[in-house]
Design a protein around this motif. Structure first.
Motif, PDB file in Angstrom:
ATOM      1  N   PRO A  23       4.009   3.450   1.303  1.00 12.95           N
ATOM      2  CA  PRO A  23       3.747   2.102   1.245  1.00 12.95           C
ATOM      3  C   PRO A  23       2.617   1.627   2.230  1.00 12.95           C
ATOM      4  CG  PRO A  23       5.512   2.342   2.501  1.00 12.95           C
ATOM      5  CD  PRO A  23       5.372   3.588   1.976  1.00 12.95           C
ATOM      6  N   GLU A  24       2.106   0.485   1.699  1.00 16.25           N
ATOM      7  CA  GLU A  24       1.048  -0.149   2.633  1.00 16.25           C
ATOM      8  C   GLU A  24       1.130  -1.818   2.360  1.00 16.25           C
ATOM      9  OE1 GLU A  24      -2.854   2.604   2.830  1.00 16.25           O
ATOM     10  OE2 GLU A  24      -2.064   2.077   0.482  1.00 16.25           O
ATOM     11  N   GLU A  29      -4.343  -1.503   1.637  1.00 17.38           N
ATOM     12  CA  GLU A  29      -3.865  -0.764   0.573  1.00 17.38           C
ATOM     13  C   GLU A  29      -4.870   0.169  -0.010  1.00 17.38           C
ATOM     14  OE1 GLU A  29      -2.722  -5.190  -0.450  1.00 17.38           O
ATOM     15  OE2 GLU A  29      -4.405  -4.148   0.099  1.00 17.38           O
ATOM     16  N   ALA A  30      -5.607   0.647   1.046  1.00 17.65           N
ATOM     17  CA  ALA A  30      -6.405   1.625   0.596  1.00 17.65           C
ATOM     18  C   ALA A  30      -6.223   2.789  -0.149  1.00 17.65           C
ATOM     19  CB  ALA A  30      -7.264   2.036   1.729  1.00 17.65           C
ATOM     20  N   GLU A  31      -5.098   3.501   0.524  1.00 16.22           N
ATOM     21  CA  GLU A  31      -4.572   4.807  -0.114  1.00 16.22           C
ATOM     22  C   GLU A  31      -3.946   4.450  -1.369  1.00 16.22           C
ATOM     23  OE1 GLU A  31      -1.837   6.698   2.316  1.00 16.22           O
ATOM     24  OE2 GLU A  31      -3.338   6.638   4.168  1.00 16.22           O
ATOM     25  N   ALA A  78       3.180  -3.582  -0.020  1.00 11.96           N
ATOM     26  CA  ALA A  78       4.669  -3.419   0.154  1.00 11.96           C
ATOM     27  C   ALA A  78       5.056  -4.491   1.418  1.00 11.96           C
ATOM     28  CB  ALA A  78       4.776  -2.096   0.722  1.00 11.96           C
ATOM     29  N   LEU A  79       6.267  -4.382   2.164  1.00  4.96           N
ATOM     30  CA  LEU A  79       6.655  -5.340   2.832  1.00  4.96           C
ATOM     31  C   LEU A  79       6.840  -4.633   4.372  1.00  4.96           C
ATOM     32  CD1 LEU A  79       9.411  -6.698   0.547  1.00  4.96           C
ATOM     33  CD2 LEU A  79       7.471  -8.187   1.771  1.00  4.96           C
ATOM     34  N   ALA A  97       7.937  -1.018   3.776  1.00  2.84           N
ATOM     35  CA  ALA A  97       8.673  -0.475   2.536  1.00  2.84           C
ATOM     36  C   ALA A  97       8.405  -1.372   1.215  1.00  2.84           C
ATOM     37  CB  ALA A  97      10.000  -0.247   2.783  1.00  2.84           C
ATOM     38  N   HIS A  98       8.213  -0.601   0.115  1.00  4.43           N
ATOM     39  CA  HIS A  98       8.344  -1.242  -1.024  1.00  4.43           C
ATOM     40  C   HIS A  98       9.754  -1.684  -1.256  1.00  4.43           C
ATOM     41  CE1 HIS A  98       4.230  -0.886  -2.835  1.00  4.43           C
ATOM     42  NE2 HIS A  98       4.097   0.416  -2.466  1.00  4.43           N
TER      43      HIS A  98
END
Length: 384
Positions: A23-24, A29-31, A78-79, A97-98
């Protein structure tokens, strides 16, 4: 009828769980975006647009004839919550985490991408948007403001969110307000430090904070969000002074999330909240500063787009749920309603599972096929 065969469904589950493991956070959120691009390339879209409003990605599939641009949207982020899980696909990153299901929403659009790649639109265009930074309310606005978005501005925009508490096989869809407006109000109170043995020689924000927590919370109407006058104020964070026993504090922060059914009533709630804080600061001789964060506009379902979704939901054999909307939570998908005919529905995730943002929540994999099928049935009404 399933639009996705069992082999594809198994691949989507595996892809969703890989996203869950990695998660990012919003804006980082690049990956995740790279994983999305790799997935989209395998479906041979006519164009992949990257870097939309940050790390946003759009896959575009053109029809043979002129027609509407239909945008389906999911979220990448994600959070900042520690996951509590023993599942093999649990988050590999501490404190991230998502726990809202955005991994599952991405898998749903991946299923649509697989189908549209093999069944090109007859007319118009299908745009699959993987949007960044939904959780902090900034992503949709940045995507829409990005010059690259102008070329794919939709005529129709559709989205979904999974919802624990709604039974499997059911979906909430209605015309009108779909999700509430909200914003985070950050209050900084400033006084003067003192020795803890002589607190009277300083100016402490402690008593003001003690008064403000219940006062701000009392701004809630405790009514249903279906009531246009609905308001909710939730204190989410408080910090006073430094971690020292010898110093009476001079500084405090209080964070409160304000909610209303629609944008039109938010200003009045903000004014009431600011009035309470200003009065407390004056009473105790404190300096005060307000800033606002995570600003979400209300989300409104247009009649035409709602009808498209409801037809798709019924065609898929799901039962439409009435009286559930608007949900109290906020959704920045509402911004797409300012530029297109837009609607969003809630897909039932079951009544016996943790709620969204709970540390033990996990997206139900069986919803991947259901959600993809609903979106494909919606597309069949518009571009096939």
């Amino acid at each position: 009828m399933d639009m996705l065969n069992d082999d594809v469904f198994a691949e989507l589950i595996a892809w969703r769980r890989d996203l869950h493991r990695n998660p990012e956070l919003s804006g980082q959120e690049a990956e995740t975006a790279a994983r999305v691009v790799e997935m989209l390339r395998a479906t041979t879209p006519d164009e992949i647009i990257v870097g939309l409003g940050g790390h946003g990605v759009a896959g575009c599939y053109n029809g043979r004839e002129a027609g509407p641009t239909v945008l389906l949207r999911c979220e990448l982020d994600a959070l900042p919550i520690q996951e509590l899980s023993t599942a093999p696909h649990r988050s590999s990153r501490d404190g991230v985490a998502h726990l809202c299901g955005h991994d599952g929403h991405m898998a749903i659009l991946a299923g649509v991408a697989h189908w549209v790649g093999q069944n090109r639109p007859q007319k118009g265009r299908v745009v699959l948007l993987f949007q960044p930074a939904e959780e902090d309310g900034s992503g949709a606005a940045k995507v829409i403001a990005d010059p690259k978005f102008a070329a794919i501005t939709p005529d129709v925009a559709l989205s979904l969110h999974n919802m624990p508490g709604i039974s499997l096989g059911h979906a909430a869809i209605e015309v009108g307000p779909m999700a509430c407006a909200s914003r985070g109000m950050k209050v900084v109170l400033t006084g003067r430090t003192a020795h803890a043995s002589q607190p009277e020689t300083g100016v402490s924000p402690a008593l003001a904070i003690a008064e403000l927590i219940p006062a701000l919370t009392s701004l809630a109407t405790h009514g249903r969000p279906q009531d246009p006058s609905f308001t909710l104020a939730t204190v989410t964070h408080v910090r006073i002074g430094e971690a020292a026993f010898g110093v009476a504090p001079a500084h405090a922060e209080l964070w409160v999330t304000l909610r209303t059914q629609q944008d039109a009533t938010m200003d009045a709630l903000v004014a009431r909240a600011e009035g309470l804080v200003t009065a407390a600061a004056s009473k105790f001789g404190l300096g005060i500063e307000f800033t606002y964060h995570d600003v979400f506009h209300h989300c409104m379902n247009a009649p035409e787009a709602s009808a498209i979704l409801e037809t798709a939901i019924v065609s898929e054999g799901l039962t439409p749920v009435r009286g559930y909307l608007p949900m109290r939570a906020s959704e920045d998908f509402g911004r797409f309603g300012h530029i297109s005919n837009a609607a969003m529905f809630l897909l039932g995730a079951g009544t016996d599972m943790p709620a969204l943002h709970n540390p033990d929540y996990d997206f139900p994999d069986e919803l991947i096929k259901t959600g993809a099928n609903v979106f494909i049935r919606a597309l069949q009404q518009l571009v096939y």
